[in-house]
Design an enzyme around this catalytic site. Sequence first.
Site, PDB file in Angstrom:
ATOM      1  N   ASP A 189       0.860  -1.192   0.000  1.00  0.00           N
ATOM      2  CA  ASP A 189       0.000   0.000   0.000  1.00  0.00           C
ATOM      3  C   ASP A 189       0.889   1.233   0.000  1.00  0.00           C
ATOM      4  O   ASP A 189       2.081   1.163   0.328  1.00  0.00           O
ATOM      5  CB  ASP A 189      -0.918   0.019   1.232  1.00  0.00           C
ATOM      6  CG  ASP A 189      -1.890   1.194   1.202  1.00  0.00           C
ATOM      7  OD1 ASP A 189      -2.466   1.464   0.135  1.00  0.00           O
ATOM      8  OD2 ASP A 189      -2.063   1.873   2.234  1.00  0.00           O
ATOM      9  N   SER A 190       0.281   2.361  -0.359  1.00  0.00           N
ATOM     10  CA  SER A 190       1.016   3.621  -0.297  1.00  0.00           C
ATOM     11  C   SER A 190       1.427   3.941   1.140  1.00  0.00           C
ATOM     12  O   SER A 190       2.394   4.660   1.349  1.00  0.00           O
ATOM     13  CB  SER A 190       0.136   4.754  -0.834  1.00  0.00           C
ATOM     14  OG  SER A 190      -1.053   4.817  -0.077  1.00  0.00           O
ATOM     15  N   TYR A 211      -0.923   8.579  -2.349  1.00  0.00           N
ATOM     16  CA  TYR A 211      -0.875   8.448  -3.803  1.00  0.00           C
ATOM     17  C   TYR A 211      -2.110   9.086  -4.457  1.00  0.00           C
ATOM     18  O   TYR A 211      -2.109   9.321  -5.666  1.00  0.00           O
ATOM     19  CB  TYR A 211      -0.874   6.967  -4.207  1.00  0.00           C
ATOM     20  CG  TYR A 211       0.448   6.216  -4.110  1.00  0.00           C
ATOM     21  CD1 TYR A 211       1.551   6.717  -3.423  1.00  0.00           C
ATOM     22  CD2 TYR A 211       0.570   4.981  -4.721  1.00  0.00           C
ATOM     23  CE1 TYR A 211       2.736   5.991  -3.351  1.00  0.00           C
ATOM     24  CE2 TYR A 211       1.751   4.246  -4.664  1.00  0.00           C
ATOM     25  CZ  TYR A 211       2.838   4.760  -3.974  1.00  0.00           C
ATOM     26  OH  TYR A 211       4.000   4.032  -3.915  1.00  0.00           O
ATOM     27  N   GLY A 212      -3.158   9.273  -3.670  1.00  0.00           N
ATOM     28  CA  GLY A 212      -4.493   9.576  -4.206  1.00  0.00           C
ATOM     29  C   GLY A 212      -4.610  10.752  -5.149  1.00  0.00           C
ATOM     30  O   GLY A 212      -5.469  10.767  -6.027  1.00  0.00           O
ATOM     31  N   CYS A 266      -4.202  -1.477  -2.307  1.00  0.00           N
ATOM     32  CA  CYS A 266      -4.368  -0.031  -2.464  1.00  0.00           C
ATOM     33  C   CYS A 266      -5.226   0.169  -3.708  1.00  0.00           C
ATOM     34  O   CYS A 266      -4.854  -0.295  -4.804  1.00  0.00           O
ATOM     35  CB  CYS A 266      -2.999   0.615  -2.646  1.00  0.00           C
ATOM     36  SG  CYS A 266      -3.059   2.379  -3.033  1.00  0.00           S
ATOM     37  N   ASN A 267      -6.351   0.829  -3.533  1.00  0.00           N
ATOM     38  CA  ASN A 267      -7.250   1.024  -4.676  1.00  0.00           C
ATOM     39  C   ASN A 267      -6.641   1.944  -5.721  1.00  0.00           C
ATOM     40  O   ASN A 267      -6.826   1.751  -6.919  1.00  0.00           O
ATOM     41  CB  ASN A 267      -8.573   1.616  -4.203  1.00  0.00           C
ATOM     42  CG  ASN A 267      -9.411   0.591  -3.479  1.00  0.00           C
ATOM     43  OD1 ASN A 267     -10.161  -0.149  -4.099  1.00  0.00           O
ATOM     44  ND2 ASN A 267      -9.258   0.504  -2.164  1.00  0.00           N
ATOM     45  N   THR A 268      -5.915   2.953  -5.244  1.00  0.00           N
ATOM     46  CA  THR A 268      -5.338   3.918  -6.177  1.00  0.00           C
ATOM     47  C   THR A 268      -4.315   3.225  -7.078  1.00  0.00           C
ATOM     48  O   THR A 268      -4.323   3.404  -8.303  1.00  0.00           O
ATOM     49  CB  THR A 268      -4.687   5.079  -5.396  1.00  0.00           C
ATOM     50  OG1 THR A 268      -5.630   5.545  -4.426  1.00  0.00           O
ATOM     51  CG2 THR A 268      -4.295   6.207  -6.307  1.00  0.00           C
ATOM     52  N   GLU A 292      -3.747   8.968   7.901  1.00  0.00           N
ATOM     53  CA  GLU A 292      -2.276   8.830   7.977  1.00  0.00           C
ATOM     54  C   GLU A 292      -1.714   9.650   9.147  1.00  0.00           C
ATOM     55  O   GLU A 292      -0.692   9.306   9.711  1.00  0.00           O
ATOM     56  CB  GLU A 292      -1.610   9.282   6.670  1.00  0.00           C
ATOM     57  CG  GLU A 292      -1.769   8.308   5.516  1.00  0.00           C
ATOM     58  CD  GLU A 292      -0.732   7.172   5.489  1.00  0.00           C
ATOM     59  OE1 GLU A 292       0.458   7.432   5.680  1.00  0.00           O
ATOM     60  OE2 GLU A 292      -1.147   6.016   5.287  1.00  0.00           O
ATOM     61  N   CYS A 315     -11.258   2.533  -0.507  1.00  0.00           N
ATOM     62  CA  CYS A 315      -9.903   2.954  -0.158  1.00  0.00           C
ATOM     63  C   CYS A 315      -9.574   2.205   1.120  1.00  0.00           C
ATOM     64  O   CYS A 315     -10.382   2.194   2.060  1.00  0.00           O
ATOM     65  CB  CYS A 315      -9.836   4.463   0.060  1.00  0.00           C
ATOM     66  SG  CYS A 315      -8.237   4.996   0.721  1.00  0.00           S
ATOM     67  N   THR A 316      -8.410   1.600   1.139  1.00  0.00           N
ATOM     68  CA  THR A 316      -8.104   0.707   2.264  1.00  0.00           C
ATOM     69  C   THR A 316      -7.798   1.467   3.561  1.00  0.00           C
ATOM     70  O   THR A 316      -7.662   0.851   4.615  1.00  0.00           O
ATOM     71  CB  THR A 316      -6.940  -0.235   1.904  1.00  0.00           C
ATOM     72  OG1 THR A 316      -5.817   0.536   1.460  1.00  0.00           O
ATOM     73  CG2 THR A 316      -7.354  -1.194   0.798  1.00  0.00           C
ATOM     74  N   HIS A 317      -7.714   2.787   3.490  1.00  0.00           N
ATOM     75  CA  HIS A 317      -7.572   3.577   4.714  1.00  0.00           C
ATOM     76  C   HIS A 317      -8.925   3.819   5.407  1.00  0.00           C
ATOM     77  O   HIS A 317      -8.964   4.110   6.598  1.00  0.00           O
ATOM     78  CB  HIS A 317      -6.987   4.961   4.396  1.00  0.00           C
ATOM     79  CG  HIS A 317      -5.516   4.970   4.163  1.00  0.00           C
ATOM     80  ND1 HIS A 317      -4.920   4.406   3.061  1.00  0.00           N
ATOM     81  CD2 HIS A 317      -4.499   5.505   4.902  1.00  0.00           C
ATOM     82  CE1 HIS A 317      -3.613   4.601   3.128  1.00  0.00           C
ATOM     83  NE2 HIS A 317      -3.340   5.256   4.239  1.00  0.00           N
TER      84      HIS A 317
END
Length: 284
Positions: free
Chosen positions: A11-12, A43-44, A74-76, A159, A193-195
Amino acid sequence: MVTTQPIGIFDSGYGGLTVMKEIVRKLPQYDYIYLGDNARAPYGNRSFETVYRYTLQCVEWFFQKGCPLVILACNTASAKALRTIQQNDLPQLAPSNRVLGVIRPTTEIIGNFTRSRKIGVLATNGTVQSGSYLIEIEKFFPDITVYQEACPMWVPIVENNEHTQPGADYFVKKHVQQIMLANKEIDTLLLACTHYPLLRDKITQFLPAGVSVVSQGEIVANSLGDYLKRHTELEIRCSKNGHRAFYTTDSTEDFDNHASIFFGQAIHSSHVDLDSNIPVADHI
Ligand code: DGL
């Protein structure tokens, strides 16, 4: 010398740990290494070219660590880099290795969650602009209407560990209300989004009753289990000692302090410098 062949999870930043947590729960026997590119997150809002370049660099690092399979949690990165890596880079880099994303497993099952056939997708700018969810859901469930909402502040909030604070309410409420305005019949909101699972309580707080919130961790874990059953030639290459190792491109101290919130257990990470591509320490 490579002694294990772990499954790589990328992931980012920290978000992929919400997916890894479910994967490890479902498939504990495998070895895993996680890489968070925290030094370059989020990254978004980055261009296709930049997300592709960063993601490819990380995938190459995973291959050097011996991973036969890498999950872009990571979806992005899944929206902006996965297809090019699968089609253009993989045949040259490591044709028998595989790189998978999180969009396909989610879109092939999302139709099971909605009765009204109207769903909302909450994601980063990059994922929304890619149109990946619109395209993929249309393939599997042409009867579903998809509404998208970009939530560019949500990843920085998470984050920076502000997701439980009152200050986060403004941005959560803003986007939840916005997407529900698109169609009041939306009965399912996908956290693409995994966040975002870390904001789940706040999201629910601003939603009308009866709207369900779907996150991806369990979906991706189930899909990976099925994939490994169907691809025995890849499955036998994945080592099974129950090891987990965590890497970050930024400060290990920050990562360790923060990552356990996402993973649900204490984490001891190692730093990796992708420019020299030499890991400073190896915990496997
Ligand atoms: N977890 C990433 C995703 O699923 C966050 C992207 C970002 O770094 O902005 O899209």
